[in-house]
Design an enzyme around this catalytic site. Structure first.
Site, short mmCIF file in Angstrom:
data_model
loop_
_atom_site.label_atom_id
_atom_site.label_comp_id
_atom_site.label_asym_id
_atom_site.label_seq_id
_atom_site.Cartn_x
_atom_site.Cartn_y
_atom_site.Cartn_z
N GLY A 20 0.81 -1.21 0.00
CA GLY A 20 0.00 0.00 0.00
C GLY A 20 0.84 1.26 0.00
N ARG A 21 1.96 1.23 0.72
CA ARG A 21 2.82 2.42 0.76
C ARG A 21 3.47 2.68 -0.58
NH1 ARG A 21 4.93 0.35 6.57
NH2 ARG A 21 3.23 1.24 7.81
N GLY A 79 -2.05 8.53 7.33
CA GLY A 79 -2.54 7.21 6.94
C GLY A 79 -1.42 6.21 6.64
N GLU A 80 -1.74 4.92 6.85
CA GLU A 80 -0.82 3.80 6.60
C GLU A 80 0.52 3.98 7.33
OE1 GLU A 80 -0.57 2.06 2.78
OE2 GLU A 80 -2.60 2.61 2.22
N GLY A 81 0.42 4.43 8.57
CA GLY A 81 1.61 4.65 9.40
C GLY A 81 1.94 6.12 9.46
#
Length: 593
Positions: free
Chosen positions: A291-292, A412-414
């Protein structure tokens, strides 16, 4: 051992489990921390194979036509909804199953090709790109990576076409960037046929519109008095599944359906366990790597839009009898956007290639990509906003929407702060373990330890006296390559000094960690830019084209990046950290009315 030491050891153990669970092979980023340049990871610059490039070009042509005709970012933002017709259209083009195998109805594209698709969507509408990312890059990615053949055959055909939608449910009240702190419980039934899930999830993209959710929950560890995270495939029609809030109102990416749901005694068949029992954290972190990467692609697309908007306005808008493009402070902003957009694309492409090549350990690089691209995009949008001046503040231009949409990227996502510390701590682990080996041997010598300490000392000494070679083919880039090699050497020396100076307390020294991580990110970004520019020059020569001029975006990025790296390293010894912390502590301790 006193209570404080015991708690400290527990924290270190938890960090080990979260940060170092993956393979420990020497990848590119880890190599930087040890003073090495692992060239075969980044050079030559990766290219999509010709056969797939042709298919990708056709897909992009079809996608652009569809988006031009049917995607209305303004209306999506205004209505806080992505129309089903748009979702269906994306499914027809293949966007929603781009990397899924063809045997399940997907397109079978590489991650590099998938990133080009996400970049195109990211140019236009952040809500739509986040929706696609949530459905494909993390929503069904766990199924693609960890699902059994039976699970894939059951779920994927409808997910890859968009007939059904996916979601990834990790975040809870106490679990977000701290992925290991999931509290949702899953206890096995007496007969072992299913698990009973209880708890709540929030901030879940696609929660209320998904037909399949990858849900993280805690399961008991057999014969031990503890639990571990397991991934489950859950459907909203299971009794006890309840949407608490279908669309949580928010500042940006309003078109995405961000929701909150509860699971109350939901019975999930054991056949719906995704991956090994108790290995859900590995599933989650692996999925987030993917995703990243596409996150970086979406940010790259938005940065290119920023550049286009900045150029258009600077060439048209007149002030003081000159177009804005004649003013040096405006030129500075445009040049910086161009340089950053070039670097973001290079970094995304190189990182995606790690996935396509089947390399095992790229968690550091994906974290670097996420932090770097989201921070650079925020600066790009801020610059173009300033170029437009007061007009950018009004809703008839896309800039106010882009500003609102972009802010979530750093969370988002960390969260970027968490990932920044992660980058520093994981990167420093390699040289840190070598120093520990040497120290332990000095304290308690033994024959076995002596051989390990000798190897560790030889490694540390070798990196200290040897400047790594950065191989480029183009003569005009040799100067940049030598500077990069020298900076890697200086970076390794700075890491060694920090480890020797602070030892274990460095685990809590986030201001030190930030400078080390920032330097590492710029080293990685500069490497990607250098690799890309070298490839472009060689490609141009083979095709009889003139080489790019010295004042290109790549040249500017490298100059600015090298200057930033030197600043980060200098800041390790020349800083205001004590004053910063003292001021903050004073504020935190003072009651406010």
């Amino acid at each position: 051992m006193n209570k404080l030491d015991a708690e400290r050891q527990k924290e270190i153990q938890q960090a080990e489990e979260l940060l170092f669970a993956g393979p420990q092979a020497l990848g590119f980023a880890k190599g930087l921390f040890q003073g090495h340049f692992v060239s075969d990871w980044v050079m030559p610059y990766p290219r999509i194979p010709a056969a797939q490039q042709t298919e990708l070009d056709e897909t992009l042509t079809e996608l652009r036509k569809f988006l031009d005709e049917h995607l209305d970012p303004v209306e999506i933002d205004r209505q806080a909804d992505i129309p089903r017709s748009v979702i269906d259209g994306l499914g027809r083009v293949g966007v929603l199953g781009m990397t899924a195998p063809k045997e399940y109805g997907g397109r079978g594209f590489s991650q590099m090709a998938n990133c080009k698709v996400l970049e195109e969507i990211g140019r236009r509408c952040a809500s739509t790109s986040v929706f696609v990312n949530a459905h494909h890059s993390i929503g069904i990615r766990a199924l693609l990576l960890f699902g059994t053949h039976e699970q894939k055959r059951k779920w994927l055909p409808k997910l890859v076409t968009g007939e059904q939608l996916g979601a990834f449910a990790l975040t809870e009240k106490e679990a977000g960037s701290d992925a290991a702190n999931v509290q949702m419980q899953a206890r096995p039934s007496e007969d072992g046929s299913h698990f009973i899930l209880n708890g709540e999830k929030r901030y879940i993209t696609n929660a209320a519109i998904a037909h399949e959710l990858t849900v993280m929950a805690r399961t008991p560890v057999p014969a031990k008095d503890k639990t571990a995270i397991t991934a489950f495939l859950v459907t909203p029609d299971m009794p006890g599944f309840e949407i608490l809030e279908a669309r949580m109102p928010k500042m940006g990416i309003r078109g995405t359906a961000t929701g909150r749901f509860a699971m109350r005694d939901v019975k999930v068949p054991k056949e719906n366990i995704l991956g090994p029992l108790g290995k859900g954290l590995k599933v989650a972190l692996t999925v987030l790597d993917f995703g990243r990467t596409t996150f970086g692609a979406c940010c790259t697309g938005a940065a290119k839009t920023c550049l286009e908007l900045a150029i258009q306005h600077a060439n048209r808008r007149k002030q003081f009898n000159k177009t804005l493009g004649n003013f040096h402070l405006v030129k500075k902003k445009i040049a910086r956007i161009a340089a950053d957009a070039y670097a973001m694309e290079a970094m995304t492409t190189v990182t995606a290639s790690f996935i396509d090549r089947g390399l095992e350990d790229y968690m550091l690089e994906t974290a670097m990509l996420k932090v770097f691209t989201t921070e650079r995009l925020w600066e790009c949008i801020n610059d173009v906003f300033q170029i437009y001046g007061g007009s950018a503040y009004f809703v008839d231009l896309p800039l106010e929407r882009m500003l609102r949409d972009a802010r979530i990227n750093q969370i988002g996502e960390g969260a970027n702060e968490v990932l920044t510390s992660f980058i520093a701590l994981v990167g420093m682990r390699g040289p840190g373990m070598e120093f520990k080996e040497i120290y332990d041997t000095m304290m308690k010598p033994s024959r076995d330890r002596m051989s390990k300490a000798w190897a560790a000392g030889k490694s540390r000494l070798g990196a200290t006296i040897r400047v790594p070679d950065v191989p480029v083919q183009s003569e005009q880039l040799r100067g940049h390559a030598r500077q990069l090699g020298r900076l890697i050497w200086r970076f390794n020396f700075a890491v060694n000094r920090a480890l020797i100076t602070y030892r274990e307390p460095i685990l809590d020294m986030q201001l030190v960690q930030q400078r080390i991580a920032n330097a590492a990110m710029d080293l990685f970004a500069s490497t990607c830019v250098l690799s890309r520019k070298d490839s472009e020059i060689q490609f141009g020569r083979r095709n009889g084209d003139a080489a790019a001029p010295d004042h290109s975006a790549a040249d500017l990025f490298l100059r600015q990046s090298f200057r930033r790296i030197r600043g980060f390293l200098a800041g390790l010894t020349d800083n205001d950290d004590k004053s910063v912390l003292a001021t903050a502590d004073s504020c935190l301790a003072t009651p406010r009315s």
